[in-house]
Write a protein that holds these residues in place. Structure first.
Motif, mmCIF file in Angstrom:
data_model
loop_
_atom_site.group_PDB
_atom_site.id
_atom_site.type_symbol
_atom_site.label_atom_id
_atom_site.label_comp_id
_atom_site.label_asym_id
_atom_site.label_seq_id
_atom_site.Cartn_x
_atom_site.Cartn_y
_atom_site.Cartn_z
ATOM 1 N N ASP A 1 0.828 -1.207 0.000
ATOM 2 C CA ASP A 1 0.000 0.000 0.000
ATOM 3 C C ASP A 1 0.860 1.254 0.000
ATOM 4 N N SER A 2 1.943 1.228 -0.763
ATOM 5 C CA SER A 2 2.840 2.387 -0.751
ATOM 6 C C SER A 2 3.128 2.861 -2.165
ATOM 7 N N ALA A 3 3.666 4.082 -2.247
ATOM 8 C CA ALA A 3 4.142 4.654 -3.498
ATOM 9 C C ALA A 3 5.604 5.036 -3.318
ATOM 10 N N LYS A 4 6.280 5.287 -4.430
ATOM 11 C CA LYS A 4 7.649 5.786 -4.376
ATOM 12 C C LYS A 4 7.645 7.251 -4.782
ATOM 13 N N VAL A 5 8.253 8.090 -3.950
ATOM 14 C CA VAL A 5 8.262 9.527 -4.191
ATOM 15 C C VAL A 5 9.697 10.031 -4.216
ATOM 16 N N TYR A 6 10.009 10.776 -5.275
ATOM 17 C CA TYR A 6 11.292 11.464 -5.392
ATOM 18 C C TYR A 6 11.048 12.964 -5.181
ATOM 19 N N VAL A 7 12.072 13.656 -4.712
ATOM 20 C CA VAL A 7 11.977 15.102 -4.506
ATOM 21 C C VAL A 7 12.999 15.785 -5.408
ATOM 22 N N VAL A 8 12.527 16.796 -6.146
ATOM 23 C CA VAL A 8 13.389 17.599 -7.010
ATOM 24 C C VAL A 8 13.471 18.999 -6.408
ATOM 25 N N GLN A 9 14.692 19.442 -6.082
ATOM 26 C CA GLN A 9 14.885 20.740 -5.448
ATOM 27 C C GLN A 9 15.155 21.791 -6.523
ATOM 28 N N GLY A 10 14.148 22.603 -6.803
ATOM 29 C CA GLY A 10 14.249 23.580 -7.883
ATOM 30 C C GLY A 10 14.311 25.022 -7.438
ATOM 31 N N LEU A 11 14.611 25.279 -6.169
ATOM 32 C CA LEU A 11 14.689 26.652 -5.667
ATOM 33 C C LEU A 11 16.135 27.144 -5.705
ATOM 34 N N LEU B 1 7.317 26.125 2.627
ATOM 35 C CA LEU B 1 6.071 25.743 1.961
ATOM 36 C C LEU B 1 5.604 24.398 2.492
ATOM 37 N N GLU B 2 4.292 24.283 2.691
ATOM 38 C CA GLU B 2 3.643 23.003 2.986
ATOM 39 C C GLU B 2 2.563 22.770 1.942
ATOM 40 N N ARG B 3 2.419 21.526 1.544
ATOM 41 C CA ARG B 3 1.465 21.225 0.487
ATOM 42 C C ARG B 3 0.909 19.823 0.671
ATOM 43 N N MET B 4 -0.403 19.666 0.529
ATOM 44 C CA MET B 4 -1.040 18.355 0.512
ATOM 45 C C MET B 4 -1.040 17.808 -0.910
ATOM 46 N N PHE B 5 -0.781 16.519 -1.040
ATOM 47 C CA PHE B 5 -0.869 15.876 -2.347
ATOM 48 C C PHE B 5 -1.331 14.452 -2.155
ATOM 49 N N SER B 6 -1.728 13.822 -3.222
ATOM 50 C CA SER B 6 -2.290 12.478 -3.130
ATOM 51 C C SER B 6 -1.505 11.525 -4.023
ATOM 52 N N VAL B 7 -1.236 10.311 -3.502
ATOM 53 C CA VAL B 7 -0.559 9.290 -4.288
ATOM 54 C C VAL B 7 -1.352 7.990 -4.234
ATOM 55 N N LYS B 8 -1.210 7.214 -5.287
ATOM 56 C CA LYS B 8 -1.894 5.936 -5.379
ATOM 57 C C LYS B 8 -0.929 4.801 -5.068
ATOM 58 N N PRO B 9 -1.456 3.638 -4.641
ATOM 59 C CA PRO B 9 -0.560 2.506 -4.341
ATOM 60 C C PRO B 9 0.226 2.076 -5.574
ATOM 61 N N LYS B 10 1.451 1.616 -5.342
ATOM 62 C CA LYS B 10 2.305 1.068 -6.393
ATOM 63 C C LYS B 10 2.467 2.038 -7.559
ATOM 64 N N SER B 11 2.759 3.288 -7.235
ATOM 65 C CA SER B 11 2.972 4.312 -8.252
ATOM 66 C C SER B 11 4.245 5.080 -7.927
ATOM 67 N N SER B 12 4.734 5.865 -8.892
ATOM 68 C CA SER B 12 5.974 6.624 -8.735
ATOM 69 C C SER B 12 5.708 8.090 -9.064
ATOM 70 N N TRP B 13 6.307 9.004 -8.264
ATOM 71 C CA TRP B 13 6.009 10.430 -8.395
ATOM 72 C C TRP B 13 7.271 11.260 -8.200
ATOM 73 N N ASP B 14 7.328 12.392 -8.906
ATOM 74 C CA ASP B 14 8.319 13.421 -8.644
ATOM 75 C C ASP B 14 7.608 14.606 -8.005
ATOM 76 N N VAL B 15 8.049 15.006 -6.817
ATOM 77 C CA VAL B 15 7.521 16.196 -6.147
ATOM 78 C C VAL B 15 8.561 17.299 -6.330
ATOM 79 N N VAL B 16 8.191 18.338 -7.069
ATOM 80 C CA VAL B 16 9.133 19.388 -7.447
ATOM 81 C C VAL B 16 8.789 20.682 -6.726
ATOM 82 N N VAL B 17 9.733 21.215 -5.964
ATOM 83 C CA VAL B 17 9.565 22.534 -5.362
ATOM 84 C C VAL B 17 10.323 23.515 -6.260
ATOM 85 N N HIS B 18 9.648 24.598 -6.663
ATOM 86 C CA HIS B 18 10.231 25.476 -7.678
ATOM 87 C C HIS B 18 9.604 26.861 -7.605
#
Length: 254
Positions: free
Chosen positions: A34-44, A90-107
């Protein structure tokens, strides 16, 4: 100012090409139930950022244009917090689905130099055809909407901040150029040679603010594997903007 901006873009573009050629592919998908994989991209620009998910710090001291992760995140609504020197940016709510991959970009958004934004991109890890690569270019810089030319042809028009475009392309080197939407000049980027990695998702993020001379790029490559086909099986327009001659793109890339 325009000359300085164009020169800076050209230097960074060459850095981007070298980075793509040398980037170590990040780990492919392997998920808990029941998890996703999340990467963070630092764009500031000019920031060294700490990041937390649901109040738990997962990385510290992330410099501009760096990609960190993957972090296993439970599916559903999650909260990401970005801070610098203990100050919450910054704080932000976001939604992810099981067994998925995402890039979270702060910019930086298009309209502000001081108030950062977060854009979340889902990573399509579908296997690409043999000899092909998936290329995704994302506009996360503080510049106006732009047109993107590949091998001299305008393939995507009016790509705005927070939008991306994606194509399945043969593994080879392309000449890529970026100019303001609807104009052939000034050329903000390139034309430069861009070489993609086969059997992988190749993400390229434009970051920073040309007026402050902080333009930069981040590159994220994730292996997808090959499907065995020798021809492209999809041509997408991405999350925004408009494709010029989408119906003819498949033949263009063959």
């Amino acid at each position: 100012m325009t000359t300085k901006i164009i020169r800076r873009w050209g230097v960074l573009a060459l850095v981007a090409v070298a980075t793509i050629a040398s980037t170590v592919l990040t780990t492919g998908p392997s998920y808990a139930a029941d998890s996703a994989k999340v990467y963070v991209v630092q764009g500031l620009p000019g920031k060294t950022v700490d990041v937390a998910f649901d109040g738990h710090v997962v990385a510290r001291g992330i410099k501009t244009a760096k990609v960190v992760g993957p972090f296993p995140i439970k599916s559903g609504q999650r909260k990401v917090t970005f801070s610098d020197n203990g100050k919450v940016l910054l704080e932000r709510m976001f939604s992810v689905k099981p067994k998925s991959s995402w890039d979270v970009v702060v910019h930086l958004p298009a309209e502000s130099k001081t108030k950062p934004a977060v854009t979340v991109f889902r990573n399509d890890l579908t296997a690409v055809p043999s000899g092909k690569a998936e290329l995704v270019v994302a506009h996360t810089a503080q510049v106006p909407p732009a047109d993107i030319r590949v091998d001299g042809k305008v393939l995507f028009k009016n790509v705005a901040n927070g939008e991306s475009l994606n194509l399945v392309v043969p593994v080879q080197t392309y000449k890529v150029a970026i100019s303001p939407a609807g104009k052939s000049s000034p050329v903000l980027l390139g034309p430069v040679d861009l070489t993609v990695k086969g059997g992988a998702l190749n993400r390229v993020y434009a970051l920073g603010d040309p007026e402050d001379n902080t333009m930069n790029v981040a590159v994220h490559v994730i292996p997808t594997g090959n499907s065995g086909s020798s021809r492209p099986d999809r041509v997408d327009t991405g999350t925004g903007g408009q494709a010029a001659g989408v119906r003819s793109l498949a033949s263009f890339w063959r």
